[in-house]
Design a protein around this motif. Sequence first.
Motif, mmCIF file in Angstrom:
data_model
loop_
_atom_site.group_PDB
_atom_site.id
_atom_site.type_symbol
_atom_site.label_atom_id
_atom_site.label_comp_id
_atom_site.label_asym_id
_atom_site.label_seq_id
_atom_site.Cartn_x
_atom_site.Cartn_y
_atom_site.Cartn_z
ATOM 1 N N SER A 119 -21.953 4.438 -35.180
ATOM 2 C CA SER A 119 -20.918 4.843 -36.120
ATOM 3 C C SER A 119 -19.995 5.911 -35.534
ATOM 4 O O SER A 119 -18.769 5.829 -35.677
ATOM 5 N N LEU A 120 -20.569 6.895 -34.890
ATOM 6 C CA LEU A 120 -19.759 7.971 -34.319
ATOM 7 C C LEU A 120 -18.860 7.477 -33.189
ATOM 8 O O LEU A 120 -17.762 7.992 -32.998
ATOM 9 N N TYR A 121 -19.319 6.472 -32.441
ATOM 10 C CA TYR A 121 -18.500 5.948 -31.352
ATOM 11 C C TYR A 121 -17.384 5.040 -31.883
ATOM 12 O O TYR A 121 -16.226 5.178 -31.492
ATOM 13 N N PHE A 122 -17.720 4.132 -32.774
ATOM 14 C CA PHE A 122 -16.733 3.165 -33.249
ATOM 15 C C PHE A 122 -15.870 3.685 -34.397
ATOM 16 O O PHE A 122 -14.832 3.096 -34.705
ATOM 17 N N ASN A 123 -16.278 4.771 -35.013
ATOM 18 C CA ASN A 123 -15.502 5.427 -36.076
ATOM 19 C C ASN A 123 -15.516 6.932 -35.835
ATOM 20 O O ASN A 123 -16.094 7.682 -36.626
ATOM 21 N N PRO A 124 -14.903 7.384 -34.742
ATOM 22 C CA PRO A 124 -15.001 8.807 -34.383
ATOM 23 C C PRO A 124 -14.402 9.727 -35.447
ATOM 24 O O PRO A 124 -13.422 9.378 -36.104
ATOM 25 N N GLN A 125 -15.018 10.877 -35.580
ATOM 26 C CA GLN A 125 -14.582 11.857 -36.560
ATOM 27 C C GLN A 125 -13.525 12.805 -36.001
ATOM 28 O O GLN A 125 -12.901 13.534 -36.753
ATOM 29 N N HIS A 126 -13.346 12.793 -34.687
ATOM 30 C CA HIS A 126 -12.372 13.672 -34.035
ATOM 31 C C HIS A 126 -11.408 12.837 -33.203
ATOM 32 O O HIS A 126 -11.825 11.903 -32.512
ATOM 33 N N GLU A 127 -10.162 13.184 -33.269
ATOM 34 C CA GLU A 127 -9.115 12.446 -32.545
ATOM 35 C C GLU A 127 -9.373 12.396 -31.042
ATOM 36 O O GLU A 127 -9.077 11.396 -30.390
ATOM 37 N N ASP A 128 -9.931 13.456 -30.487
ATOM 38 C CA ASP A 128 -10.209 13.502 -29.043
ATOM 39 C C ASP A 128 -11.156 12.396 -28.598
ATOM 40 O O ASP A 128 -11.174 12.031 -27.427
ATOM 41 N N PHE A 129 -11.951 11.872 -29.525
ATOM 42 C CA PHE A 129 -12.944 10.867 -29.166
ATOM 43 C C PHE A 129 -12.520 9.455 -29.579
ATOM 44 O O PHE A 129 -13.329 8.538 -29.573
ATOM 45 N N GLN A 130 -11.251 9.269 -29.916
ATOM 46 C CA GLN A 130 -10.723 7.950 -30.259
ATOM 47 C C GLN A 130 -10.739 6.980 -29.070
ATOM 48 O O GLN A 130 -11.063 5.817 -29.247
ATOM 49 N N PRO A 131 -10.381 7.430 -27.864
ATOM 50 C CA PRO A 131 -10.374 6.483 -26.733
ATOM 51 C C PRO A 131 -11.771 5.911 -26.495
ATOM 52 O O PRO A 131 -12.772 6.605 -26.646
ATOM 53 N N ARG A 132 -11.817 4.661 -26.135
ATOM 54 C CA ARG A 132 -13.091 3.983 -25.851
ATOM 55 C C ARG A 132 -13.493 4.284 -24.408
ATOM 56 O O ARG A 132 -13.253 3.495 -23.505
ATOM 57 N N THR A 133 -14.096 5.447 -24.224
ATOM 58 C CA THR A 133 -14.490 5.881 -22.881
ATOM 59 C C THR A 133 -15.956 6.310 -22.868
ATOM 60 O O THR A 133 -16.567 6.508 -23.929
ATOM 61 N N MET A 134 -16.464 6.485 -21.666
ATOM 62 C CA MET A 134 -17.836 6.979 -21.520
ATOM 63 C C MET A 134 -17.935 8.393 -22.098
ATOM 64 O O MET A 134 -18.966 8.759 -22.664
ATOM 65 N N TRP A 135 -16.874 9.174 -21.995
ATOM 66 C CA TRP A 135 -16.855 10.527 -22.559
ATOM 67 C C TRP A 135 -17.039 10.472 -24.079
ATOM 68 O O TRP A 135 -17.834 11.224 -24.657
ATOM 69 N N SER A 136 -16.330 9.569 -24.736
ATOM 70 C CA SER A 136 -16.464 9.424 -26.190
ATOM 71 C C SER A 136 -17.860 8.949 -26.572
ATOM 72 O O SER A 136 -18.427 9.410 -27.567
ATOM 73 N N LEU A 137 -18.420 8.041 -25.777
ATOM 74 C CA LEU A 137 -19.776 7.572 -26.056
ATOM 75 C C LEU A 137 -20.785 8.705 -25.871
ATOM 76 O O LEU A 137 -21.690 8.881 -26.686
ATOM 77 N N SER A 138 -20.617 9.482 -24.836
ATOM 78 C CA SER A 138 -21.485 10.636 -24.618
ATOM 79 C C SER A 138 -21.425 11.591 -25.809
ATOM 80 O O SER A 138 -22.450 12.093 -26.274
ATOM 81 N N ASN A 139 -20.244 11.817 -26.307
ATOM 82 C CA ASN A 139 -20.096 12.705 -27.458
ATOM 83 C C ASN A 139 -20.700 12.109 -28.723
ATOM 84 O O ASN A 139 -21.215 12.843 -29.568
ATOM 85 N N ALA A 140 -20.667 10.792 -28.863
ATOM 86 C CA ALA A 140 -21.323 10.156 -30.007
ATOM 87 C C ALA A 140 -22.823 10.404 -29.951
ATOM 88 O O ALA A 140 -23.454 10.726 -30.967
ATOM 89 N N PHE A 141 -23.400 10.270 -28.744
ATOM 90 C CA PHE A 141 -24.828 10.541 -28.584
ATOM 91 C C PHE A 141 -25.142 12.004 -28.906
ATOM 92 O O PHE A 141 -26.052 12.286 -29.697
ATOM 93 N N THR A 142 -24.411 12.925 -28.304
ATOM 94 C CA THR A 142 -24.736 14.342 -28.506
ATOM 95 C C THR A 142 -24.501 14.773 -29.947
ATOM 96 O O THR A 142 -25.244 15.612 -30.468
#
Length: 99
Positions: free
Chosen positions: A50-73
């Motif tokens: 959910s956090l990866y495919f529906n990010p709560q922060h604009e910085d994590f909108q791009p579909r990148t490994m960084w955004s996925l890492s942030n979804a996990f953390t």
Amino acid sequence: MQRNFTPMVEAVERWRDDQLSDVTAKLIIYRAFVEAGLDVSRYLDRKVHSLYFNPQHEDFQPRTMWSLSNAFTSAFKELEPVPQYYATAKLAGFLNGMK
């Protein structure tokens, strides 16, 4: 600490540039939880998804490994402090092994 700072910054930049297809992101989440590639509670799988495919922060909108890492953390914040620390410590090694 300064010796490790530059490699860490470079790794973050690579992750920010590392575009992921939706299929790849789902596969990584699957491997983390279903195949137990990451030693964390399986109940967090839907939260990471959910956090990866529906990010709560604009910085994590791009579909990148960084955004996925942030979804996990971000999902790891639901864990108790010690399991959260261990899960976060193992995450980078797990994600680096996925690409």
